[in-house]
Design an enzyme around this catalytic site. Sequence first.
Site, PDB file in Angstrom:
ATOM      1  N   ILE A  61       0.965  -1.110   0.046  1.00  0.00           N
ATOM      2  CA  ILE A  61       0.028  -0.033   0.061  1.00  0.00           C
ATOM      3  C   ILE A  61       0.968   1.127   0.083  1.00  0.00           C
ATOM      4  O   ILE A  61       1.343   1.667   0.980  1.00  0.00           O
ATOM      5  CB  ILE A  61      -1.063  -0.121   1.238  1.00  0.00           C
ATOM      6  CG1 ILE A  61      -1.896  -1.137   1.028  1.00  0.00           C
ATOM      7  CG2 ILE A  61      -1.802   1.231   1.029  1.00  0.00           C
ATOM      8  CD1 ILE A  61      -3.055  -1.333   1.872  1.00  0.00           C
ATOM      9  N   HIS A  62       1.127   1.828  -1.272  1.00  0.00           N
ATOM     10  CA  HIS A  62       1.911   2.740  -1.326  1.00  0.00           C
ATOM     11  C   HIS A  62       1.413   4.271  -1.578  1.00  0.00           C
ATOM     12  O   HIS A  62      -0.026   4.299  -1.722  1.00  0.00           O
ATOM     13  CB  HIS A  62       3.162   2.655  -2.434  1.00  0.00           C
ATOM     14  CG  HIS A  62       2.684   2.230  -3.697  1.00  0.00           C
ATOM     15  ND1 HIS A  62       2.795   2.903  -4.770  1.00  0.00           N
ATOM     16  CD2 HIS A  62       2.123   0.967  -4.076  1.00  0.00           C
ATOM     17  CE1 HIS A  62       2.283   2.176  -5.776  1.00  0.00           C
ATOM     18  NE2 HIS A  62       1.682   1.177  -5.584  1.00  0.00           N
ATOM     19  N   ALA A  63       2.148   5.211  -1.492  1.00  0.00           N
ATOM     20  CA  ALA A  63       1.792   6.548  -1.517  1.00  0.00           C
ATOM     21  C   ALA A  63       0.428   6.783  -2.320  1.00  0.00           C
ATOM     22  O   ALA A  63      -0.521   7.235  -2.048  1.00  0.00           O
ATOM     23  CB  ALA A  63       2.758   7.561  -1.531  1.00  0.00           C
ATOM     24  N   TYR A  93      10.786   0.941   0.733  1.00  0.00           N
ATOM     25  CA  TYR A  93      10.119   1.742  -0.141  1.00  0.00           C
ATOM     26  C   TYR A  93       9.562   2.883   1.205  1.00  0.00           C
ATOM     27  O   TYR A  93       9.577   3.993   0.832  1.00  0.00           O
ATOM     28  CB  TYR A  93       9.016   0.995  -0.513  1.00  0.00           C
ATOM     29  CG  TYR A  93       7.718   2.010  -1.195  1.00  0.00           C
ATOM     30  CD1 TYR A  93       6.730   2.230  -0.007  1.00  0.00           C
ATOM     31  CD2 TYR A  93       8.015   2.649  -2.068  1.00  0.00           C
ATOM     32  CE1 TYR A  93       5.728   3.125  -0.601  1.00  0.00           C
ATOM     33  CE2 TYR A  93       7.240   3.362  -2.737  1.00  0.00           C
ATOM     34  CZ  TYR A  93       5.962   3.848  -1.851  1.00  0.00           C
ATOM     35  OH  TYR A  93       5.197   4.864  -2.457  1.00  0.00           O
TER      36      TYR A  93
END
Lengths: 86, 541
Positions: free
Chosen positions: A14-16, B122
């Site tokens: 779940i990235h930006a 990340y």
Amino acid sequence: MKEFKFTVTDPVGIHARPAGILVKEIKKFSSKVMIANKDGKEADGAKLLALMGLGIKQGDEISVKVTGDDEDTCAAAVEAFLKENL
Amino acid sequence: MKVSTGIKIVNGIAIGKLKVYKAPVYDIDMSLTDDTAVELKRFEEARVKVQAQQHLLYEKALKEAGEDSAGIFEAHEMMLDDDDLIDACKSIIEDQKHKADYATKVGFDNVAQMFKEMDDPYFQARSADIVDLKNAMLDVLLGNDTASLQGTDPSILVAEDLAPSETVKLDKSLLLGLVTREGSSNSHTAILARSMNLPTLIQCKDIDDSWDGKFAILDGYNSCLYIEPTQDLVDSLTARKKEDQKSEALLQELKGKESSTIDGRVVRVYANIGGPSDIGSVQANDAEGVGLFRSEFVYLNSSEDPSEDAQFEAYKRVVETLSPKLVIIRTCDIGADKTIDYMKLDKEENPALGYRAIRICLTRKEFFKRQLRALLRASAYGNLGIMFPMIISLAEVRECKEVLSECRKELEEKGVKVGKFETGIMIETPAAALCADELAEEVDFFSLGTNDLTQYTCAIDRQNAKLEPFADTHHPAVLRLIRMTIEAGHRHNTWVGICGELGADLTLTEEFLRMGVDELSVNPKSVLPLRKKIRSLDLSK
């Protein structure tokens, strides 16, 4: 209260960007959406940074709890978004 | 001359003056105030302004670098809407009576710290994004003018590190290259630099302020920066840069275009490669397929007979990566001239005329079958052609096909999937060329190995420099054999290509096309020049 589980398939987790769009979606509804990561840590789905702070990665199973007047439509929308984008 | 080494992020050569880039200094006002309303207003105005800036950066990045890189600025806009972050900063103003500057610094630093402490790279990298936003806020609150940091002339920028917004804000017309002391290859700056194709080096640890204004060359090929280079270096790297620009221009012009003549004749332009590491150059040079994949690397890279599985992995990789492009893999073409100890080949007087290639394979059946089974297994993953080298007779071809058939049965009995594939042979001996009619009946394609064909036809040792005066690469006998092979092939519905060096000889392209050649397979760098040549021809004239 509506509850469902979802396993993340996106390679980055779940990235930006998708998180930001998910938060926007959730804000459309009045219900409160709590998302818990595989360690049980919870965050308010309307808070982008807190959501990202859960560090959810590919393969992780998350549990989503929706409570409120529009919990049915909200839960359906959130689940659909997750399936489509993550 | 000083040389500074780093890690190359984007290849290329930049020649010009160095400009040392200084990030703005943030002098935070630590004093307290009772006028919290004013400070809340300042904070909110800065927040809205920075959000608008991020949006402009998004649009600029979209044009210069593409959707994926630009996305981070969209995410920045959304971060600035985060309630937790906004509430935290506001409470520092309201409860602690600090000014907006300090509240911003602490509020954003805390979030940055949270990301830094996460254990996924990340998410750790997002910490830099938060710092980037913090600095953007502080620039507005402190009234910093960030516009003049690049100077007025195009230069190679030298910096400690660059935040994504700093990279995008840069005026590209003033930017020749980028060198940073820090940086990681997955940072947004690296990603942006790649999509802008800007020669970039990171991790150059000995960056020095005294370099400002000095003439330098950034050499991406060698991952280093030459400060005040010698004239020799200037000359050779300037020449290299010109070559790069020409290839780049050619690529832009011809990539994706068909290899067809003005009058509509289509030819396949393929590449010759020697190993999986060349796969990239097939795509980079827009080759339409692989006309010759030399399988010897599999034998040369091993200290013992390579297993069927090891071979299968290598062949599968190429075939799958390049799918649906046709990949023609030539079976083992080794001879006594290549020393491979475990093959135990006797020393020979005339290795060119000796125990080599298909002759080894047909007398060492298990060895041959290992390769064939590996190839057959790989055929299920893409578009494969199997090609036998050094053929001189019909009996050889028939035997090869029998062994291939045996292998196929063995695999199918075990339930292993075998895909469709084409079978062909190299025409590199006069015998094969002169018997092409008979051979054509047995195979799907021919590929002319003109180097060896010339050697055997003219009886000239390719390696003997003394024979230069007698050698004629355009010997009429060789050209005649090529023509005969093409015509014989076509009489039997067999397509004919050329994988030897003559294929890349642009002075012969027209002649080959008039002979009717179906495919030309050349070294990757020659693909686009060849396509250009073909597109310039009009065979109806």
